[in-house]
Design a protein around this motif. Sequence first.
Motif, PDB file in Angstrom:
ATOM      1  N   LYS A   1      96.214 -19.089   0.663  1.00 33.94           N
ATOM      2  CA  LYS A   1      94.840 -19.582   0.541  1.00 33.94           C
ATOM      3  C   LYS A   1      94.645 -20.332  -0.775  1.00 33.94           C
ATOM      4  O   LYS A   1      95.392 -20.143  -1.741  1.00 33.94           O
ATOM      5  CB  LYS A   1      93.850 -18.411   0.612  1.00 33.94           C
ATOM      6  N   PRO A   2      93.623 -21.181  -0.839  1.00 32.50           N
ATOM      7  CA  PRO A   2      93.342 -21.902  -2.081  1.00 32.50           C
ATOM      8  C   PRO A   2      93.065 -20.943  -3.232  1.00 32.50           C
ATOM      9  O   PRO A   2      92.483 -19.867  -3.029  1.00 32.50           O
ATOM     10  CB  PRO A   2      92.096 -22.725  -1.744  1.00 32.50           C
ATOM     11  N   TRP A   3      93.495 -21.314  -4.403  1.00 30.17           N
ATOM     12  CA  TRP A   3      93.210 -20.529  -5.595  1.00 30.17           C
ATOM     13  C   TRP A   3      91.736 -20.663  -5.958  1.00 30.17           C
ATOM     14  O   TRP A   3      91.174 -21.752  -5.946  1.00 30.17           O
ATOM     15  CB  TRP A   3      94.068 -21.019  -6.762  1.00 30.17           C
ATOM     16  N   VAL A   4      91.096 -19.538  -6.260  1.00 32.46           N
ATOM     17  CA  VAL A   4      89.706 -19.538  -6.711  1.00 32.46           C
ATOM     18  C   VAL A   4      89.693 -19.108  -8.170  1.00 32.46           C
ATOM     19  O   VAL A   4      90.199 -18.024  -8.500  1.00 32.46           O
ATOM     20  CB  VAL A   4      88.842 -18.570  -5.873  1.00 32.46           C
ATOM     21  N   PRO A   5      89.200 -19.950  -9.083  1.00 26.37           N
ATOM     22  CA  PRO A   5      89.194 -19.583 -10.498  1.00 26.37           C
ATOM     23  C   PRO A   5      88.586 -18.202 -10.728  1.00 26.37           C
ATOM     24  O   PRO A   5      87.571 -17.839 -10.122  1.00 26.37           O
ATOM     25  CB  PRO A   5      88.343 -20.689 -11.136  1.00 26.37           C
ATOM     26  N   ASP A   6      89.216 -17.427 -11.590  1.00 23.16           N
ATOM     27  CA  ASP A   6      88.869 -16.028 -11.793  1.00 23.16           C
ATOM     28  C   ASP A   6      88.667 -15.787 -13.290  1.00 23.16           C
ATOM     29  O   ASP A   6      89.554 -16.067 -14.091  1.00 23.16           O
ATOM     30  CB  ASP A   6      90.006 -15.151 -11.246  1.00 23.16           C
ATOM     31  N   THR A   7      87.512 -15.241 -13.665  1.00 30.34           N
ATOM     32  CA  THR A   7      87.236 -15.010 -15.090  1.00 30.34           C
ATOM     33  C   THR A   7      88.189 -13.978 -15.686  1.00 30.34           C
ATOM     34  O   THR A   7      88.527 -14.060 -16.876  1.00 30.34           O
ATOM     35  CB  THR A   7      85.785 -14.541 -15.293  1.00 30.34           C
ATOM     36  N   ALA A   8      88.649 -13.007 -14.869  1.00 34.98           N
ATOM     37  CA  ALA A   8      89.594 -12.020 -15.380  1.00 34.98           C
ATOM     38  C   ALA A   8      90.943 -12.664 -15.705  1.00 34.98           C
ATOM     39  O   ALA A   8      91.610 -12.276 -16.674  1.00 34.98           O
ATOM     40  CB  ALA A   8      89.771 -10.892 -14.358  1.00 34.98           C
ATOM     41  N   VAL A   9      91.341 -13.641 -14.900  1.00 33.80           N
ATOM     42  CA  VAL A   9      92.576 -14.376 -15.184  1.00 33.80           C
ATOM     43  C   VAL A   9      92.403 -15.191 -16.464  1.00 33.80           C
ATOM     44  O   VAL A   9      93.297 -15.250 -17.312  1.00 33.80           O
ATOM     45  CB  VAL A   9      92.945 -15.282 -13.997  1.00 33.80           C
ATOM     46  N   GLU A  10      91.247 -15.810 -16.609  1.00 30.06           N
ATOM     47  CA  GLU A  10      90.972 -16.547 -17.845  1.00 30.06           C
ATOM     48  C   GLU A  10      91.042 -15.607 -19.037  1.00 30.06           C
ATOM     49  O   GLU A  10      91.623 -15.947 -20.084  1.00 30.06           O
ATOM     50  CB  GLU A  10      89.596 -17.203 -17.775  1.00 30.06           C
ATOM     51  N   ASP A  11      90.467 -14.393 -18.903  1.00 24.39           N
ATOM     52  CA  ASP A  11      90.513 -13.414 -19.987  1.00 24.39           C
ATOM     53  C   ASP A  11      91.959 -13.066 -20.353  1.00 24.39           C
ATOM     54  O   ASP A  11      92.306 -12.970 -21.540  1.00 24.39           O
ATOM     55  CB  ASP A  11      89.784 -12.125 -19.578  1.00 24.39           C
TER      56      ASP A  11
END
Length: 255
Positions: free
Chosen positions: A167-177
Amino acid sequence: MTRAMTYGRYLALDQLLAAQHPLSDRDDELLFIIIHQTKELWLKQILAELRLAKMLVREGRPTEAYKGLARVSRIQAVMTLSWDVLATMTPADYTRFRDVLGPSSGFQSDQFRAMEVMLGLRDGSGVPGPLTDAAYQEPSLWDDAQACLAARGGAVPASVLERDMTKPWVPDTAVEDAWAAVYADTAQWWDLYQLAEKLVDIDDALATWRHKHVLTVSRVIGGKRGTGGTDGVGYLQGTLGKRAFPELWSLRTRL
């Protein structure tokens, strides 16, 4: 008796130089063909480099992936420069042979779409092909990077690691953290910090390639519809905001 190897035989130049088959009598069509065939050859090399880099990152060896990833961004720069050569063709030049292209379009490039999918751009656009289909069956390079960071103790959520990677990647704030923590302490995370920067180089180069593509197409065909039924410049402009590694861009605001 075995024949001595020659430059032409080693590079299969007889086959390579016989692979251009213009369908019109216009000189500019040869340029058009060579430019696009050359891009496909470079894409073949990019895919080879990405396959190796992905394997190394999955195995927790990101430092060894730097060389291939750096090579990808350098190849992208060469591909971008080739638009300047194509831009020497005027609208009148292109119009004289455009009809022989029929519905064919770069939109149909299986290798280009496979490259996007391998990086993490999985929006379902493009024409399906065997390389693209195969790329969808494996985690993207961005997925591999998350797994590598998590294995090293980074705070990547289980929901990200266990997601449906087709599936398409959905930006994730936890990944950004998690990646912001890498950038906040580069001494501790040096190899992953450098990996992240190599990924940004690739995203940057791809965005530059897209921008130059838009300018070149606009210069050659203006606002006309593209071959293959696309909206031409309008379609290409819609791709300019694509980022394979979005959190590596958004985290910069908070550093």
